[in-house]
Design an enzyme around this catalytic site. Structure first.
Site, PDB file in Angstrom:
ATOM      1  CG  ASP A 174      37.364  41.445  35.467  1.00  0.00           C
ATOM      2  OD1 ASP A 174      37.313  40.823  34.407  1.00  0.00           O
ATOM      3  OD2 ASP A 174      38.374  41.445  36.203  1.00  0.00           O
TER       4      ASP A 174
ATOM      5  CG  HIS B 194      39.828  38.541  33.413  1.00  0.00           C
ATOM      6  ND1 HIS B 194      39.654  39.751  34.048  1.00  0.00           N
ATOM      7  CD2 HIS B 194      41.166  38.392  33.263  1.00  0.00           C
ATOM      8  CE1 HIS B 194      40.835  40.310  34.254  1.00  0.00           C
ATOM      9  NE2 HIS B 194      41.772  39.504  33.788  1.00  0.00           N
TER      10      HIS B 194
ATOM     11  CB  SER C 296      44.213  39.954  35.795  1.00  0.00           C
ATOM     12  OG  SER C 296      43.995  40.859  34.769  1.00  0.00           O
TER      13      SER C 296
END
Ligand SMILES: *[C@@H]1O[C@H](CO)[C@@H](O)[C@H](O)[C@H]1NC(C)=O
Ligand SMILES: *[C@@H]1O[C@H](CO)[C@@H](O)[C@H](O)[C@H]1NC(C)=O
Ligand SMILES: *[C@@H]1O[C@H](CO)[C@@H](O)[C@H](O)[C@H]1NC(C)=O
Ligand SMILES: *[C@@H]1O[C@H](CO)[C@@H](O)[C@H](O)[C@H]1NC(C)=O
Length: 598
Positions: A148, A223, A549
């Site tokens: 990520d 994220h 996600s």
């Protein structure tokens, strides 16, 4: 995106004057682009021998070992064999024909699987593993790898205070790679490893033009911190977003260890970096990999698709690592699902039983409801209300409030009602437009209302089309329409949930319809999880995001719980256990309890 280099292909135009005036274009591909030369299973155990074989192999094409070494960005040598190298189109085509080469893939960009919604607010909801987590000792002894955007190691969710004295699992062979504002002191017994991969993206885009990025495993995007803490964050009390939805935040496997592979940057991820992340994760000894990124929607076969996640995960699974990946956010249109390789656990997103209802009181005292996560931007009392079309320069194009469409003379000081076009969900763009025109509030009507965004300067409320239409008819009837926007509240348990999120990519699997995808769905709407101190100052370490996600690391966490209980189970056994026992977890309200298979 702005920093993207202009196309590298140099075009040489040669004008040839022959008998008649004739113009021909000769394209010379003198410039090299990064390609991934994928060579399948590795032929040697010794990684040094594999790298040497790559150099030998490439020098036969490029003419010398020096040229080969210079051209190679990465040698893939732990999980599988191959390399990423700068090659001209002609060289790439030549290599693709050579024995031992499975495929040559031009380095492409993959995207993160969140919706555009940043700074979401909500509660980390995690009911389904309650019993499993107690029995499995909360994932103790397992390692979850996250490919990520990196990690914010100071987040309380990554504290190892509660990890007991248990040593790092003996099968761990990774490192804590240092870089900008990151060194080994940032790792602990929770965050046992971190690496970063930048060569692929640097070749395409000048990442150094983004001053906010860190050349290290540190997360400048948010994220990766969010997904990592959803998978394995430790318990953090009173986590909240701007005071709302306060509660106990925890990952799916709170005692699992985390290994961070930063292969994604604010502009995206490239195949070359993602494949290197897989290669290293396989080497390091992770048990589960959580990959919340994906390619464009596939059109051909797994092979033609040049799908780096399919390749990396194939070799990871062959080594006993369970790979969980997100289905994509291109729903509700059919055949939009990605990461459909049969060996991957592909995860779609659902809502949870939590909402943030926000009252809109009209001048006629009618109260209508929307949802919002904007706290502290509420103007008390009634304010002028108008519809975008009435204040647009061009009424034909302005009901969605696109940027630059609103006349500030008419918008100033007002709450503005906008309707999204059916194909877009860009509340942020409408918010910017309203803010620039001096508006003080935005009521945004959408077909699909899953996932909430905070608007930076004004109060945004999302409503469905029906409510939007009711407000519009009030505006049309009233002589001087006014409205009052309230603060959102947090409500649990009175919704029909879970429900597949509108944005969650849908099947059927366009490449092999017989392989059913997604494998499972998990919470992915307004999920509260750890977030770096970037963006708004008033975010206290936790933010709400929506997307597949967010659902992917939920399942990765559960996979770690199962692995902790059954060390000898293969990825196929774990996937089977998940998809055959996954059940709809109804919300607490009995009124809405249903028993449906998920
Ligand atoms: C989970 O645990 C609770 C409390 O220990 C128990 O009441 C419940 O029946 C368990 N649920 C399942 C599905 O085993
Ligand atoms: C690691 O970073 C911390 C804080 O930035 C610093 O205090 C420490 O000296 C660094 N350690 C090493 C080994 O570089
Ligand atoms: C990248 O950006 C930096 C800073 O703007 C600049 O100095 C450098 O020349 C750029 N490099 C490339 C390869 O474009
Ligand atoms: C904006 O609205 C004002 C007030 O109605 C009007 O005078 C002005 O011409 C409008 N501006 C444009 C560019 O249409």
């Amino acid at each position: 995106m702005e920093a993207r280099k202009t196309q590298l292909l140099r075009i040489l135009v040669v004008i040839l004057l022959q008998h008649h005036l004739q113009i021909s274009l000769i394209l010379v591909d003198a410039t090299s682009n990064v390609h991934i030369v994928y060579m399948g299973e590795k032929k040697y155990e010794d990684p040094v021998a594999i790298t040497k074989s790559h150099h030998r192999f490439l020098s036969t094409v490029l003419g010398s070992k020096e040229a080969a070494k210079h051209s190679i960005l990465y040698s893939y040598k732990h999980g599988f064999s191959g390399f990423a190298a700068r090659l001209t189109k002609t060289q790439a085509e030549k290599i693709a024909e050579l024995p031992g080469v499975v495929q040559v893939i031009p380095n492409g960009i993959l995207k993160l699987h969140t919706t555009r919604s940043w700074e979401f607010m909500g509660l980390h909801y995690y009911q389904s593993s309650k019993n499993l987590s107690t029995e499995s000792n909360m994932g103790e002894g397992t390692i979850i790898g996250i490919i990520d955007t990196g990690v914010w190691p100071e987040s309380e969710s990554f504290s190892d205070k509660g990890m007991g004295q248990a040593p790092v699992p003996p099968h761990w062979k990774g490192i804590c790679q240092k870089g900008e504002k990151f060194n080994s002191s940032n790792c602990n017994r929770k965050l046992i490893g971190a690496r970063w991969f930048i060569k692929g993206i640097m070749d395409m885009i000048n990442a150094s033009t983004n001053t906010d990025e860190y050349f290290s495993p540190r997360d400048a995007v948010g994220h990766g911190t969010h997904t990592a803490s959803t998978a394995a964050g430790y318990f953090v009390e009173k986590a909240n977003y701007r005071g709302l939805a306060a509660g106990l935040a925890r990952g799916g496997a709170p005692l699992a260890h985390l290994a961070i592979y930063k292969a994604c940057w604010d502009i995206g991820c490239t195949d070359a970096d993602v494949l290197k992340a897989f290669d290293k994760a396989i080497h390091d000894g992770v048990d589960v990999l959580s990959v919340s990124i994906g390619n464009e929607i596939p059109l051909f076969s797994y092979i033609d698709q040049r799908d780096s996640i399919a390749i990396g995960s194939f070799h990871a699974i062959a080594k006993g690592i369970t790979v969980v990946s997100s289905a994509g956010n291109d729903g509700p249109v059919a055949q939009t699902i990605v990461n459909t390789a049969p060996w991957i656990i592909t995860v779609g997103a659902t809502t949870i039983d939590r909402a943030f209802p926000t009252a809109i009181t009209l001048g006629n005292h009618q109260v209508l409801w929307g949802q919002s996560i904007d706290i502290g931007k509420v103007s008390h009392g009634f304010t002028g209300l108008t519809y975008s079309e009435r204040i647009a320069f061009d009424p034909d194009s302005a009901n969605d409030c696109r940027q630059g469409s609103l006349n500030a003379t008419l918008a100033a000081g007002k709450i503005i009602l906008c309707f999204s076009r059916p194909d877009t969900q860009d509340i942020q763009s409408a918010a910017i437009s309203v803010t620039q025109a001096g508006g003080v509030g935005l009521i945004y009507a959408q077909f699909h209302t899953d996932g909430l965004d905070s608007c930076n300067l004004i109060h945004c409320i999302k409503v469905n089309y029906e409510v939007g239409t009711q407000i519009l008819s009030y505006i049309r009837r009233a002589r001087s329409p006014i409205a009052k926007l309230s603060s959102p509240e947090t409500v649990i348990g009175d919704l029909v949930s879970p429900r597949v999120a509108s944005f969650s990519s849908r099947g059927p699997n366009s490449m092999s319809p017989a392989v059913l995808k997604p494998d499972i769905v998990a919470p992915g709407v307004d999920i509260l999880s750890a977030y770096p101190p970037i963006g708004s100052k008033d975010i206290q370490g936790y933010a709400l995001l929506s997307g597949t996600s967010m659902s992917c690391p939920h399942v990765a966490g559960i996979a770690a719980l199962i692995k902790s209980l059954h060390r000898d189970w293969s990825p196929a056994a774990i996937r089977s256990a998940l998809v055959t026992t996954g059940w709809l977890v109804a919300c607490f309200s009995n009124r809405n309890r249903r028993n449906e298979h998920i």
